[in-house]
Design a protein around this motif. Structure first.
Motif, PDB file in Angstrom:
ATOM      1  N   LEU A  71       0.696  -1.309   0.088  1.00  0.00           N
ATOM      2  CA  LEU A  71       0.058  -0.037  -0.024  1.00  0.00           C
ATOM      3  C   LEU A  71       0.695   1.129  -0.108  1.00  0.00           C
ATOM      4  O   LEU A  71       2.075   1.177   0.401  1.00  0.00           O
ATOM      5  CB  LEU A  71      -0.886   0.101   1.271  1.00  0.00           C
ATOM      6  N   ALA A  72       0.460   2.383  -0.401  1.00  0.00           N
ATOM      7  CA  ALA A  72       0.995   3.677  -0.275  1.00  0.00           C
ATOM      8  C   ALA A  72       1.421   4.087   1.233  1.00  0.00           C
ATOM      9  O   ALA A  72       0.863   3.465   1.875  1.00  0.00           O
ATOM     10  CB  ALA A  72       0.147   4.841  -0.769  1.00  0.00           C
ATOM     11  N   VAL A  73       2.618   4.416   1.251  1.00  0.00           N
ATOM     12  CA  VAL A  73       3.198   5.017   2.499  1.00  0.00           C
ATOM     13  C   VAL A  73       3.042   6.280   2.747  1.00  0.00           C
ATOM     14  O   VAL A  73       3.482   7.273   1.755  1.00  0.00           O
ATOM     15  CB  VAL A  73       4.816   4.493   2.412  1.00  0.00           C
ATOM     16  N   LYS A  74       2.291   6.802   3.839  1.00  0.00           N
ATOM     17  CA  LYS A  74       1.849   8.214   3.975  1.00  0.00           C
ATOM     18  C   LYS A  74       3.381   8.894   4.412  1.00  0.00           C
ATOM     19  O   LYS A  74       4.282   8.233   4.719  1.00  0.00           O
ATOM     20  CB  LYS A  74       1.006   8.147   5.019  1.00  0.00           C
ATOM     21  N   GLU A  75       3.316  10.091   4.162  1.00  0.00           N
ATOM     22  CA  GLU A  75       4.549  10.913   4.423  1.00  0.00           C
ATOM     23  C   GLU A  75       4.794  11.389   5.860  1.00  0.00           C
ATOM     24  O   GLU A  75       3.726  11.672   6.360  1.00  0.00           O
ATOM     25  CB  GLU A  75       4.412  12.099   3.638  1.00  0.00           C
ATOM     26  N   PRO A  76       5.730  11.143   6.676  1.00  0.00           N
ATOM     27  CA  PRO A  76       6.006  11.086   7.943  1.00  0.00           C
ATOM     28  C   PRO A  76       6.207  12.639   8.219  1.00  0.00           C
ATOM     29  O   PRO A  76       6.548  13.530   7.438  1.00  0.00           O
ATOM     30  CB  PRO A  76       7.140  10.280   8.328  1.00  0.00           C
ATOM     31  N   GLU A  77       5.945  12.859   9.542  1.00  0.00           N
ATOM     32  CA  GLU A  77       6.158  14.171  10.263  1.00  0.00           C
ATOM     33  C   GLU A  77       7.793  14.459   9.771  1.00  0.00           C
ATOM     34  O   GLU A  77       8.792  13.753   9.800  1.00  0.00           O
ATOM     35  CB  GLU A  77       6.235  14.491  11.564  1.00  0.00           C
ATOM     36  N   LYS A  78       8.344  15.772   9.570  1.00  0.00           N
ATOM     37  CA  LYS A  78       9.848  16.245   9.251  1.00  0.00           C
ATOM     38  C   LYS A  78      10.246  17.018  10.524  1.00  0.00           C
ATOM     39  O   LYS A  78      11.603  16.975  10.723  1.00  0.00           O
ATOM     40  CB  LYS A  78       9.730  16.992   7.916  1.00  0.00           C
TER      41      LYS A  78
END
Length: 165
Positions: A71-78
């Motif tokens: 599945l698509a991996v969401k963008e993490p906090e930076k």
């Protein structure tokens, strides 16, 4: 060998583990931006460990005839306000993952899939360790407050972590 319902949930957990690795790599990048190389090394090792968890789940799904669906991996906090905020986020994330593993274990039981439950018992034990480790680091960072010297000592301590993955 594996029900469709469990296969779907298992694929979601693979995604959660990959996201965990992605999150910890983002935290490593954050720590590198602060010149906290030991903190960054700890997070990189944690990311590798999380990928090994994903691969353990991946392998089991393949062995049991399930269809692996990435599945698509969401963008993490930076960015985080402080090292303490980053490790608090890591601790909360581990608590979240524990809940996901617990749900998956219950589902495997409901689906009468004993092999899946056996695999998940390893993850349950692992999550106890993951939470305890993150909690200890949060505790240490809380104790340090604004003690820069203590932060550098902790940075050196965290940089000595050996990757067990």
């Amino acid at each position: 060998m594996i029900s469709k319902k469990l296969e779907i949930a298992w694929n979601k957990q693979i995604n959660e583990e990959i996201f965990s690795a992605y999150l910890y790599l983002s935290m490593a990048a954050y720590f590198l931006s602060l010149n906290l190389d030991g903190f960054a090394a700890w997070m990189k090792a944690q990311a590798q460990e999380e990928m090994s968890h994903a691969m353990k789940l991946f392998g089991f799904l393949d062995e049991t005839g399930g269809r692996i669906s990435l599945l698509a991996v969401k963008e993490p906090e930076k960015n985080w306000k402080s090292p303490l905020a980053a490790f608090t986020a890591a601790f909360r994330h581990e608590q979240y993952i524990t809940g996901r593993i617990d749900e998956l274990y219950r589902l495997a039981g409901n689906e009468k899939n004993n092999p899946a439950q056996i695999v998940l018992q390893w993850f349950i034990k692992e999550q106890v360790e993951e939470e305890a480790t993150a909690a200890k680091i949060v505790f240490k960072l809380n104790q340090l407050k604004d003690n820069v010297g203590g932060l550098w000592i902790l940075d050196r301590e965290l940089g000595a972590r050996q990757n067990k993955a």
